[in-house]
Design a protein around this motif. Structure first.
Motif, PDB file in Angstrom:
ATOM      1  N   THR A  80       0.803  -1.223   0.000  1.00  0.00           N
ATOM      2  CA  THR A  80       0.000   0.000   0.000  1.00  0.00           C
ATOM      3  C   THR A  80       0.836   1.273   0.000  1.00  0.00           C
ATOM      4  O   THR A  80       0.278   2.368   0.114  1.00  0.00           O
ATOM      5  CB  THR A  80      -0.942   0.041   1.225  1.00  0.00           C
ATOM      6  OG1 THR A  80      -0.151   0.074   2.415  1.00  0.00           O
ATOM      7  CG2 THR A  80      -1.882  -1.148   1.232  1.00  0.00           C
ATOM      8  N   ILE A  89      -3.311  -1.176  -4.072  1.00  0.00           N
ATOM      9  CA  ILE A  89      -4.422  -0.229  -4.230  1.00  0.00           C
ATOM     10  C   ILE A  89      -4.915  -0.231  -5.675  1.00  0.00           C
ATOM     11  O   ILE A  89      -6.126  -0.220  -5.927  1.00  0.00           O
ATOM     12  CB  ILE A  89      -4.018   1.189  -3.784  1.00  0.00           C
ATOM     13  CG1 ILE A  89      -3.477   1.171  -2.344  1.00  0.00           C
ATOM     14  CG2 ILE A  89      -5.184   2.157  -3.930  1.00  0.00           C
ATOM     15  CD1 ILE A  89      -4.314   0.425  -1.337  1.00  0.00           C
ATOM     16  N   GLU A  90      -4.007  -0.266  -6.620  1.00  0.00           N
ATOM     17  CA  GLU A  90      -4.403  -0.309  -8.033  1.00  0.00           C
ATOM     18  C   GLU A  90      -5.173  -1.590  -8.355  1.00  0.00           C
ATOM     19  O   GLU A  90      -6.036  -1.601  -9.231  1.00  0.00           O
ATOM     20  CB  GLU A  90      -3.176  -0.187  -8.940  1.00  0.00           C
ATOM     21  CG  GLU A  90      -2.537   1.182  -8.940  1.00  0.00           C
ATOM     22  CD  GLU A  90      -1.763   1.546  -7.671  1.00  0.00           C
ATOM     23  OE1 GLU A  90      -1.537   2.751  -7.447  1.00  0.00           O
ATOM     24  OE2 GLU A  90      -1.409   0.637  -6.884  1.00  0.00           O
ATOM     25  N   ARG A  93      -8.864  -1.235  -5.884  1.00  0.00           N
ATOM     26  CA  ARG A  93      -9.792  -0.106  -6.081  1.00  0.00           C
ATOM     27  C   ARG A  93     -10.794  -0.329  -7.217  1.00  0.00           C
ATOM     28  O   ARG A  93     -11.948   0.074  -7.089  1.00  0.00           O
ATOM     29  CB  ARG A  93      -8.995   1.184  -6.273  1.00  0.00           C
ATOM     30  CG  ARG A  93      -9.848   2.411  -6.085  1.00  0.00           C
ATOM     31  CD  ARG A  93      -9.044   3.690  -6.051  1.00  0.00           C
ATOM     32  NE  ARG A  93      -8.940   4.161  -4.678  1.00  0.00           N
ATOM     33  CZ  ARG A  93      -7.901   4.790  -4.182  1.00  0.00           C
ATOM     34  NH1 ARG A  93      -6.852   5.029  -4.933  1.00  0.00           N
ATOM     35  NH2 ARG A  93      -7.908   5.211  -2.949  1.00  0.00           N
ATOM     36  N   PHE A  96     -14.232  -1.595  -6.157  1.00  0.00           N
ATOM     37  CA  PHE A  96     -15.103  -0.794  -5.298  1.00  0.00           C
ATOM     38  C   PHE A  96     -16.339  -0.277  -6.019  1.00  0.00           C
ATOM     39  O   PHE A  96     -16.245   0.378  -7.045  1.00  0.00           O
ATOM     40  CB  PHE A  96     -14.372   0.415  -4.726  1.00  0.00           C
ATOM     41  CG  PHE A  96     -13.285   0.117  -3.726  1.00  0.00           C
ATOM     42  CD1 PHE A  96     -13.065  -1.153  -3.235  1.00  0.00           C
ATOM     43  CD2 PHE A  96     -12.470   1.140  -3.282  1.00  0.00           C
ATOM     44  CE1 PHE A  96     -12.065  -1.406  -2.319  1.00  0.00           C
ATOM     45  CE2 PHE A  96     -11.463   0.903  -2.365  1.00  0.00           C
ATOM     46  CZ  PHE A  96     -11.251  -0.368  -1.870  1.00  0.00           C
ATOM     47  N   GLU A  99     -16.167   3.701  -2.198  1.00  0.00           N
ATOM     48  CA  GLU A  99     -14.981   3.766  -1.359  1.00  0.00           C
ATOM     49  C   GLU A  99     -15.382   4.309   0.004  1.00  0.00           C
ATOM     50  O   GLU A  99     -16.211   5.217   0.103  1.00  0.00           O
ATOM     51  CB  GLU A  99     -13.909   4.659  -1.988  1.00  0.00           C
ATOM     52  CG  GLU A  99     -12.608   4.603  -1.229  1.00  0.00           C
ATOM     53  CD  GLU A  99     -11.404   5.116  -2.001  1.00  0.00           C
ATOM     54  OE1 GLU A  99     -10.416   5.485  -1.348  1.00  0.00           O
ATOM     55  OE2 GLU A  99     -11.459   5.132  -3.243  1.00  0.00           O
ATOM     56  N   GLU A 101     -13.922   6.351   2.319  1.00  0.00           N
ATOM     57  CA  GLU A 101     -12.798   7.276   2.440  1.00  0.00           C
ATOM     58  C   GLU A 101     -12.316   7.441   3.878  1.00  0.00           C
ATOM     59  O   GLU A 101     -11.127   7.605   4.129  1.00  0.00           O
ATOM     60  CB  GLU A 101     -13.152   8.657   1.860  1.00  0.00           C
ATOM     61  CG  GLU A 101     -13.272   8.684   0.356  1.00  0.00           C
ATOM     62  CD  GLU A 101     -14.692   8.404  -0.132  1.00  0.00           C
ATOM     63  OE1 GLU A 101     -15.561   8.039   0.690  1.00  0.00           O
ATOM     64  OE2 GLU A 101     -14.927   8.536  -1.341  1.00  0.00           O
ATOM     65  N   ARG A 124      -1.253   4.427   1.582  1.00  0.00           N
ATOM     66  CA  ARG A 124      -2.424   4.567   0.720  1.00  0.00           C
ATOM     67  C   ARG A 124      -3.515   3.582   1.141  1.00  0.00           C
ATOM     68  O   ARG A 124      -4.296   3.127   0.322  1.00  0.00           O
ATOM     69  CB  ARG A 124      -2.018   4.345  -0.739  1.00  0.00           C
ATOM     70  CG  ARG A 124      -0.998   5.370  -1.216  1.00  0.00           C
ATOM     71  CD  ARG A 124      -0.653   5.237  -2.688  1.00  0.00           C
ATOM     72  NE  ARG A 124      -0.185   3.907  -3.024  1.00  0.00           N
ATOM     73  CZ  ARG A 124      -0.579   3.220  -4.102  1.00  0.00           C
ATOM     74  NH1 ARG A 124      -1.445   3.746  -4.946  1.00  0.00           N
ATOM     75  NH2 ARG A 124      -0.116   2.021  -4.343  1.00  0.00           N
ATOM     76  N   VAL A 126      -6.811   1.801   2.099  1.00  0.00           N
ATOM     77  CA  VAL A 126      -8.159   2.097   1.612  1.00  0.00           C
ATOM     78  C   VAL A 126      -9.127   1.024   2.083  1.00  0.00           C
ATOM     79  O   VAL A 126      -8.733  -0.079   2.462  1.00  0.00           O
ATOM     80  CB  VAL A 126      -8.246   2.181   0.068  1.00  0.00           C
ATOM     81  CG1 VAL A 126      -7.389   3.294  -0.491  1.00  0.00           C
ATOM     82  CG2 VAL A 126      -7.923   0.855  -0.582  1.00  0.00           C
ATOM     83  N   GLY A 128     -13.383  -0.238   0.908  1.00  0.00           N
ATOM     84  CA  GLY A 128     -14.517   0.003   0.032  1.00  0.00           C
ATOM     85  C   GLY A 128     -15.480  -1.156   0.075  1.00  0.00           C
ATOM     86  O   GLY A 128     -15.259  -2.154   0.773  1.00  0.00           O
ATOM     87  N   SER A 137      -7.786  -2.659   2.694  1.00  0.00           N
ATOM     88  CA  SER A 137      -6.365  -2.837   2.362  1.00  0.00           C
ATOM     89  C   SER A 137      -5.533  -1.949   3.266  1.00  0.00           C
ATOM     90  O   SER A 137      -5.690  -0.732   3.273  1.00  0.00           O
ATOM     91  CB  SER A 137      -6.101  -2.481   0.895  1.00  0.00           C
ATOM     92  OG  SER A 137      -6.753  -3.407   0.054  1.00  0.00           O
TER      93      SER A 137
END
Length: 168
Positions: A80, A89-90, A93, A96, A99, A101, A124, A126, A128, A137
């Motif tokens: 992350t 994250i890529e 995400r 989702f 998300e 936030e 990073r 996240v 979701g 994550s």
């Protein structure tokens, strides 16, 4: 204080560690996640724990497989940060629908105040939702896992699952 609505059943969780170097024996982060989950109404089936390489395709495949099994939540550790190999994250995400936030925002604030100070800007982390499932994550270090699990996941996982699974 209002009463938070809760799921009155065990929550089925998958744990995925993202790392090129960790093994089941050396995966402190993944083991910690499972230890914290054992304290609340969750189940992590043996085949719902995986270690995958730091590449988008491997992560996507593992997350997709766990979601297809119908788990209530997928928790990933590792990958992350901002290094070139950090692609968790890529990979997550795009799943989702929504998300959450606040997870990343509060995690970074807690990391700043309680753990690593200004280095928290590199996280990073996240969370979701995907259909009626939750994806979280977080970084893979033991300190980050401990912080996320104690302050965010353990207190809120049941309510997160309740919210995404309740009928309108």
């Amino acid at each position: 204080m209002s009463i938070v609505e809760r799921i009155d059943r065990d929550i089925n969780v998958a744990v995925i560690t993202v790392s090129d170097t960790r093994t089941v024996e050396t995966d402190k982060g993944g083991r910690l996640v499972q230890e914290y989950l054992a304290e609340i109404n969750t189940v992590v089936e043996e085949d719902n724990y995986k270690i995958v390489k730091d590449d988008t395709a491997s992560i996507t495949k593992a997350v997709s497989a766990m979601l297809d099994k119908g788990v209530d939540a997928v928790i990933t550790t590792g990958g992350t940060g901002i290094a070139k190999r950090d692609v968790t994250i890529e990979a997550v995400r795009p799943f989702f629908d929504k998300e959450v936030e606040g997870f990343g925002e509060i995690f970074r604030m807690l990391s700043y105040t309680e753990d690593i100070g200004s280095r928290s800007i590199l996280s990073r982390a996240v969370a979701g939702t995907y259909a009626n499932q939750v994806i979280i994550s977080m970084p893979g270090s033991s300190g980050a896992v401990k912080l996320a699990m104690e302050k965010l996941v353990v207190p809120e996982l049941n309510h997160l699952v309740f919210e995404v699974t309740k009928e309108d």
